[in-house]
Scaffold this motif. Structure first.
Motif, short mmCIF file in Angstrom:
data_model
loop_
_atom_site.label_atom_id
_atom_site.label_comp_id
_atom_site.label_asym_id
_atom_site.label_seq_id
_atom_site.Cartn_x
_atom_site.Cartn_y
_atom_site.Cartn_z
N GLN A 183 -3.57 52.74 -6.18
CA GLN A 183 -3.08 51.45 -5.69
C GLN A 183 -3.80 50.33 -6.42
OE1 GLN A 183 -4.32 49.65 -1.76
NE2 GLN A 183 -2.28 50.35 -1.17
N ASP A 184 -3.08 49.25 -6.68
CA ASP A 184 -3.71 48.06 -7.23
C ASP A 184 -2.98 46.83 -6.73
OD1 ASP A 184 -5.97 47.67 -9.54
OD2 ASP A 184 -4.59 45.96 -9.46
N LEU A 185 -3.71 45.73 -6.72
CA LEU A 185 -3.18 44.46 -6.25
C LEU A 185 -2.24 43.81 -7.25
CD1 LEU A 185 -3.41 41.98 -4.28
CD2 LEU A 185 -5.47 41.34 -5.55
N VAL A 186 -2.48 44.04 -8.53
CA VAL A 186 -1.79 43.31 -9.61
C VAL A 186 -0.59 44.09 -10.13
CG1 VAL A 186 -2.11 42.27 -11.89
CG2 VAL A 186 -4.01 42.29 -10.25
N PRO A 187 0.60 43.49 -10.13
CA PRO A 187 1.79 44.19 -10.64
C PRO A 187 1.61 44.72 -12.07
CG PRO A 187 2.46 42.20 -9.48
CD PRO A 187 0.96 42.16 -9.57
N ALA A 188 0.96 43.94 -12.93
CA ALA A 188 0.75 44.40 -14.32
C ALA A 188 -0.11 45.65 -14.35
CB ALA A 188 0.11 43.28 -15.14
N ALA A 189 -1.13 45.71 -13.51
CA ALA A 189 -1.98 46.89 -13.45
C ALA A 189 -1.21 48.10 -12.95
CB ALA A 189 -3.19 46.63 -12.54
N VAL A 190 -0.36 47.88 -11.97
CA VAL A 190 0.48 48.98 -11.44
C VAL A 190 1.39 49.53 -12.53
CG1 VAL A 190 2.32 49.54 -9.80
CG2 VAL A 190 0.38 48.16 -9.05
N GLN A 191 1.97 48.65 -13.33
CA GLN A 191 2.84 49.09 -14.43
C GLN A 191 2.04 49.87 -15.48
OE1 GLN A 191 4.76 45.56 -15.90
NE2 GLN A 191 5.96 45.26 -14.03
N LEU A 192 0.87 49.35 -15.84
CA LEU A 192 0.04 50.03 -16.83
C LEU A 192 -0.41 51.40 -16.34
CD1 LEU A 192 -2.14 46.97 -17.90
CD2 LEU A 192 -0.57 48.22 -19.40
N ALA A 193 -0.87 51.46 -15.09
CA ALA A 193 -1.32 52.73 -14.53
C ALA A 193 -0.16 53.71 -14.41
CB ALA A 193 -1.97 52.50 -13.17
#
Length: 199
Positions: A70-80
């Motif tokens: 889980q992550d707060l940032v949409p960009a991080a979610v896409q990267l992960a």
């Protein structure tokens, strides 16, 4: 104070690895130490909030049957999500702690470099939710930078001291260096399952 979403969103603007997880030897070595600190060969269900771009997640994926990141940032979610796409048992979601804490139980919760970005009240809520989400033989791994972070109410040492004071868990491992503290806490007073088969 808690760091808000805008702070982290700015870190990912034009940068897919803002903490240099992939390139810094410090981060690679710390990741190796985290994985070596896990006493069980395999975990059934793991939760990793604040997964960022998924570098630690990729290591955890090979040690579990199910991994929720889980992550707060949409960009991080896409990267992960891209980083972890080869593992069908891994799911990456967007969420804000403690409000979006997932349901169900986990036998491992990984709180890495997250505690000091929350204020005291929110960190205490995360700890309470962590305890409620652990299986009877579950464990919590925490790893945090020990130097002060500008704008953060808590530092790494305070984050870990609150774990010790608030959670009725057994500290099974403690590794401290000048830059970070790594601890593994279990619901049971043992670190290794001697009956666990080798693969």
């Amino acid at each position: 104070m808690s760091r808000d979403a805008r702070y982290f969103e700015q870190l990912f603007v034009g940068n897919d690895d803002p903490w240099a997880f992939r390139t810094r030897w410090y981060e690679k070595r710390k990741r190796n130490l985290i994985m070596a600190s896990l006493p069980r060969q395999r975990y059934a269900r793991v939760f990793e909030p604040a997964c960022a771009n998924g570098e630690l997640s990729a290591e955890l994926a090979g040690r579990c049957d199910s991994l929720l990141c889980q992550d707060l940032v949409p960009a991080a979610v896409q990267l992960a999500s891209r980083r972890l796409s080869q593992w069908p048992h891994v799911r990456v979601t967007q969420g804000h702690l403690p409000e979006d804490w997932p349901g169900g139980c986990f036998d491992l919760i990984v709180l890495s470099e997250i505690g000091y970005y929350l204020d005291l009240d929110r960190w205490l809520q995360v700890l309470k939710l962590s305890l409620a989400s652990l299986t009877p033989d579950g464990a919590l791994l925490a790893c945090h930078w020990l130097h002060p972070i500008k704008g953060c109410e808590l530092d790494g040492r305070a984050v870990h001291l609150l774990i010790e004071r608030q959670l009725p868990l057994f500290r099974l491992l403690r590794h401290e260096e000048p830059d970070f503290l790594l601890e593994y806490w279990g619901c049971q007073p043992r670190a290794i399952d001697l009956e666990e088969p080798c693969e």
